[in-house]
Structures are given as C-alpha cells and as structure tokens.
Design an enzyme around this catalytic site. Structure first.
Site, PDB file in Angstrom:
ATOM      1  N   LYS A  19     -67.021 -45.299  40.282  1.00 53.83           N
ATOM      2  CA  LYS A  19     -66.105 -46.208  41.062  1.00 53.83           C
ATOM      3  C   LYS A  19     -66.973 -47.445  40.804  1.00 53.83           C
ATOM      4  CE  LYS A  19     -64.004 -47.165  45.561  1.00 53.83           C
ATOM      5  NZ  LYS A  19     -64.004 -48.484  45.256  1.00 53.83           N
ATOM      6  N   ARG A  25     -59.331 -54.061  41.187  1.00 53.29           N
ATOM      7  CA  ARG A  25     -58.201 -53.040  40.691  1.00 53.29           C
ATOM      8  C   ARG A  25     -57.314 -54.117  39.793  1.00 53.29           C
ATOM      9  NH1 ARG A  25     -56.179 -48.585  43.157  1.00 53.29           N
ATOM     10  NH2 ARG A  25     -54.945 -47.253  41.392  1.00 53.29           N
ATOM     11  N   ARG A  85     -54.023 -55.154  42.935  1.00 55.31           N
ATOM     12  CA  ARG A  85     -53.556 -54.084  43.548  1.00 55.31           C
ATOM     13  C   ARG A  85     -52.579 -54.626  44.724  1.00 55.31           C
ATOM     14  NH1 ARG A  85     -57.685 -51.013  46.873  1.00 55.31           N
ATOM     15  NH2 ARG A  85     -55.832 -50.538  47.874  1.00 55.31           N
ATOM     16  N   GLU A 113     -60.071 -51.407  36.217  1.00 52.02           N
ATOM     17  CA  GLU A 113     -60.835 -52.208  37.039  1.00 52.02           C
ATOM     18  C   GLU A 113     -61.191 -53.230  36.055  1.00 52.02           C
ATOM     19  OE1 GLU A 113     -62.729 -52.162  40.509  1.00 52.02           O
ATOM     20  OE2 GLU A 113     -61.642 -50.436  41.288  1.00 52.02           O
ATOM     21  N   PHE A 161     -58.917 -46.157  34.038  1.00 49.99           N
ATOM     22  CA  PHE A 161     -59.026 -44.921  34.241  1.00 49.99           C
ATOM     23  C   PHE A 161     -57.765 -44.094  34.147  1.00 49.99           C
ATOM     24  CE2 PHE A 161     -59.365 -47.562  38.199  1.00 49.99           C
ATOM     25  CZ  PHE A 161     -58.105 -47.144  38.824  1.00 49.99           C
ATOM     26  N   ARG A 196     -51.777 -42.189  49.452  1.00 47.14           N
ATOM     27  CA  ARG A 196     -53.076 -42.246  49.509  1.00 47.14           C
ATOM     28  C   ARG A 196     -53.091 -40.770  50.112  1.00 47.14           C
ATOM     29  NH1 ARG A 196     -57.009 -45.853  51.006  1.00 47.14           N
ATOM     30  NH2 ARG A 196     -55.746 -47.316  51.460  1.00 47.14           N
ATOM     31  N   LYS A 238     -62.612 -41.223  47.428  1.00 46.48           N
ATOM     32  CA  LYS A 238     -63.884 -41.910  47.170  1.00 46.48           C
ATOM     33  C   LYS A 238     -65.162 -41.602  47.732  1.00 46.48           C
ATOM     34  CE  LYS A 238     -61.945 -45.741  49.790  1.00 46.48           C
ATOM     35  NZ  LYS A 238     -61.342 -47.026  49.965  1.00 46.48           N
TER      36      LYS A 238
END
Length: 510
Positions: free
Chosen positions: A211, A216, A231, A260, A300, A372, A378
């Site tokens: 992370k 983002r 984001r 990112e 990613f 989510r 995370k």
C-alpha cells in the site's frame, strides 16, 4: 417545472427521516421534470449544480436582493442563468457575475433563495445522497435499481444516468459501459486491524499488494490521448506529465489502469505525502504542474485493454494481463500468500520500505466499481480514520492569527450529515497551520471570533489510540489522543469514514 417545486421537495426530504419516504418524494419530483430539465433537476435534487465551477463564493452570497413575492422561475431558467454565470471571465467579470447573480436571486422567492444559497455553497444537507437518488431514479423510471447503480458507477455521472433511465429505459441503461476517457468510480477497500483479520475476510490464498503512500490515480489512454484522474474523478492530466509520458510509452492502443503515484527521494523511498498531494491539487483553477518533485506511477489493476473490458474478470485474470502489458518498473509490489505468517512478513517488508502498509485481496473477486467490500482489505500499523473538518478554532499564544484546533466529524450514512468526534491540534506543523488557515478561510460559512464553521468538504487523516465513550458528543464516542497525519485532497467528504466504522473499532483494552 417550477424551481419552487424542487425547493419544496428538498425541504420535504430534509424533514423526512424514513428512507422509503425520501425515495418516493424524490421519485415524484423526477417524474414531473420535463426531459430537457432532467439533467439540471436531478443535480439539484442531489444537492449539486450541473456546472461544477461557477466562480460564486461565500462572500458573493452575503448581500442578496429581497426575495420575489411570486414563483416564476423554472428549472430550465435557473440552469440557464447559472450556466451564464459560470462562463463569465475576463475584464469586469466580477461586476458582471454580481449582476447576473443579483438578477437570479431577485427573481427567486424566499424558499428558492434558500435552496440556491445551499446549492452554490455546497451546503444542501437533505439526506439525498447519490445512492438514495439512484433508488429514486429507478422508482421513477420503473427500471431495476441494480441497473441504475451499475450505470451510475460506470459513467460517474448521475445526471446522465437520470436522463437515460427516464427517457430511454432499462435497455439504454444496459448500454452504459466503461468508456475509455471517462473516469469510473474506483473500487474501495475495507480496513482491518491486522493481517490475520484481513485474511479472514479475503480467505487464502490471497494476493498482498504494497500500500503505497501516494495518491490514487486512474489513467485512460486511447491511441496517443492520455487522461489522468484522481479518486474523486478530477482531471489532473496537465499536472502530471510524467505519468502521461509513462503510459503513452506502453505498447498498447487502448488501456485503463488503476494505481497510485508518489514522489520519491534519492533512495527511492516515498517523500512526505503532502509533497505528492500538492502536485495533484486542482483548487484555484491552475492547470500547469506545480513546483515539486516528479511523481512516479505504479499500477495494481487493469480495467480495459485494447477493446476488451476486464471489470467482471477475476482479479487473477486482470493482474496477469496487467503484468503482461506493463514493465515491472510500473507495477506495485505484489505477492501471493497462503498463511498468516507469510502475510505478516509482507506487511513488515512494506513498512520497512517506508510505505503505508498492505492491501490484501481476494484473487477471484471482480473489480467491484465504487463498492467497499471484503474482497480488498487494507492493513496499516495504527488506528487511522479519514474524517471531515466541521469547524476550526482560532489559535492563541504562538498560534495566534492561525486557525488551529480542528473539530472532527465522521460521516453518518443514514442522514448524509456528519457526527462530531472531538477536536485536535496535535500533529500540526507551522507549514500545515499556514496551509489550513488559508484553506478554511475559503470554506468558512460563519466566524464568531472564536470558532470558524466551515463547509464539510476537507478530509483529514487522523491517527488515534482508541475509542472511548463520551457524553459530550452526539455519537456517544470520542477519539483518544487524536493527531493529524495529513490532509487528503485526493478524497471527497462523501468517502470519509463513517460513525459506524468508528464504533466498530471498539474501546481500547485496559
């Protein structure tokens, strides 16, 4: 449709607590809008203006003309007036904008003026968030709510979805898909207190990503055209030419990447987040890259490649295609783990490299746009929350003249408002104090000489030691030893952590 009818609906929704009743009120208003009013009308019902930038600030809304006695404004007329205000520029623009604003408010009744002030100020708190309005669109158009929600997440444009659903129906909604060049709401992650808890949610084997301590980004490329979005779906293409160049050099035709970007020091370790964030800030209207270190992109996920959408493919398929399409230097560090011990080792290595922690992912999960869920979890080394600043107190002593003590709020998903959790001035450097003083002057809606109430828009990441009961605050809980880690200019208030997440953390041991 009269604008007064929109104002009446907004007031009724505000006064209504039940979700079903709110949806029915909104759906009834949507049905009564003419087709050419749907875009503006649905935006107003969601508490937004169709025009994202109008040049109208808080100071412009203080000295308004007396309200009109009779309602004459239509939704279309209000939209046209605001559109004219939004494009005013050049010499004499301030005077011209005041003139147009005065004409609009002078034609509005008292109830309409209240709604206009709330829309211009971003202060409409009626509980009609995008999710609720999506349900109302489905009800009004008599289409499945799942079709509306997916179309909304893929297009990122509630107005477009409302127009499509109410004029063309379910079949047209199904045609809304990922479009290269149009940003879509990113998949989000849950939080876990440790690697063990994260693996319980995802199962094993799991994929562990580093992370990164960056911002983002979502990058779209079609032939030589490249666009970079945050984001919150803001276009920052012109501010990050190094990211554009890296993606333009790939041997592909069309691609949509999730990743990112961050600033690195001479050793390849992340520089302070504020330096990275400043490169992506869009506030103030500037478009050129700001001064500061270059940003390095890392990706990613792969959402589209050369005409093929990959959203519904399992993660392992998307990630294999990503590894084939990109050089290793542009990929986020990733490994597969089959045990808690392997996951803990990956977590420790990420921290040793100066990163935030890890993202643990279920390899069979699709890319769940805008959701989510438990497929991505995370893990950070401490309790942190992304909260919203509700007010700020003027400092004293060496902080006199600066806005210092922050009033922190968690999002309440039931009301659309925010629940105060306490205050903090811990962790604020002089640089942050200067920055936040200017920032909160921009967001101020009231100043009694001690406390400045602000529009709830600025997200701040807060570290804390635990949660304790507190009768002082409406949510019944407060944070222990809260301190500021960083401001999150990459995150809108609608994505701040909720009061439910705060309570789920529980009380500290002992």
């Amino acid at each position: 449709m009269l604008f007064l009818d929109v104002a009446a609906t907004s007031a009724a929704v505000t006064a209504t607590s039940g979700r079903k009743a709110k949806i029915e009120l909104l759906a009834d208003a949507l049905r009564r809008l003419d087709p050419d009013e749907l875009a503006a009308g649905s935006a107003y019902l969601a508490g937004e203006l169709r025009q994202r930038q109008t040049g109208v600030g808080y100071a412009s809304l203080r000295d308004l003309p007396a309200p009109a006695a009779d309602a004459t404004l239509t939704v279309g007329a209000v939209d046209a007036a605001i559109a004219e205000i939004a494009v005013v520029a050049g010499t004499g623009s301030q005077a011209r904008r005041r003139q147009l604003l005065g004409a609009l408010f002078g034609a509005a009744t008292a109830d309409e003026q209240r709604l206009l002030v709330a829309l211009f100020g971003g202060e409409l708190r009626q509980g009609a968030q995008a999710g609720l309005l999506a349900d109302a669109i489905a009800r009004a158009a008599e289409v499945p709510v799942t079709a509306v929600r997916r179309a909304l997440l893929l297009s990122g444009d509630l107005k477009h979805v409302a127009v499509t659903a109410l004029t063309r129906g379910a079949a047209a909604l199904a045609e809304i898909s990922l479009r290269v060049g149009t940003p879509l709401t990113p998949m989000l992650a849950q939080s876990a207190t440790d690697v063990s808890a994260a693996l319980l949610a995802t199962g094993t084997p799991a994929t562990v990503d580093v992370k990164l301590d960056g911002i983002r980004i979502q990058v779209h490329r079609s032939d030589d055209d490249v666009a970079v979005f945050t984001r919150s779906l803001d276009d920052i293409t012109t501010r990050v030419p190094e990211v554009v160049a890296a993606v333009r050099a790939l041997p592909v035709r069309d691609i949509v990447l999730d990743g990112e970007a961050m600033a690195l020091d001479d050793r390849g370790r992340p520089r302070p987040f504020q330096e990275t964030s400043s490169r992506a800030m869009t506030r103030g209207g500037g478009t050129a890259p700001s001064a500061g270190p270059a940003l390095t992109p890392y990706f990613f996920d792969l959402l589209h490649l050369d005409g093929t959408d990959l959203l519904d493919e399992p993660g392992r398929v998307r990630w294999a295609a990503l590894a084939d399409a990109l050089p290793a230097a542009l990929l986020v560090g990733r490994r597969t783990v089959t045990s808690e011990e392997e996951g803990a080792a990956a977590f420790a290595e990420a921290l040793a490299a100066g990163q935030e922690g890890v993202m643990i992912k279920a390899p069979e999960a699709p890319y769940d746009v805008g959701r989510r869920g438990s497929a991505w979890v995370k893990v950070k080394p401490r309790h942190t929350l992304d909260l919203v600043v509700l007010a700020v107190e003027w400092g004293h002593g060496r902080r006199r003249g600066w806005l210092s003590n922050l009033h922190l709020g968690a999002r309440d998903p039931r009301t659309g408002g925010f629940v105060m959790l306490g205050k903090t001035f811990k962790g604020l450097t002089d640089e942050l104090l200067r920055w936040q003083t200017e920032r909160f002057k921009e967001l101020a809606v009231d100043d009694n000489g001690w406390v400045v109430t602000v529009r709830p828009e600025q997200v701040v990441e807060i570290a804390f030691d635990g949660v304790q009961t507190s009768p002082r605050y409406p949510g019944g809980v407060a944070l222990r030893f809260a301190r500021v880690l960083r401001y999150r200019d990459d995150k809108p208030a609608a994505e701040a952590d909720t009061i439910d997440m705060v309570k789920a953390i529980g009380m500290p041991a002992g």
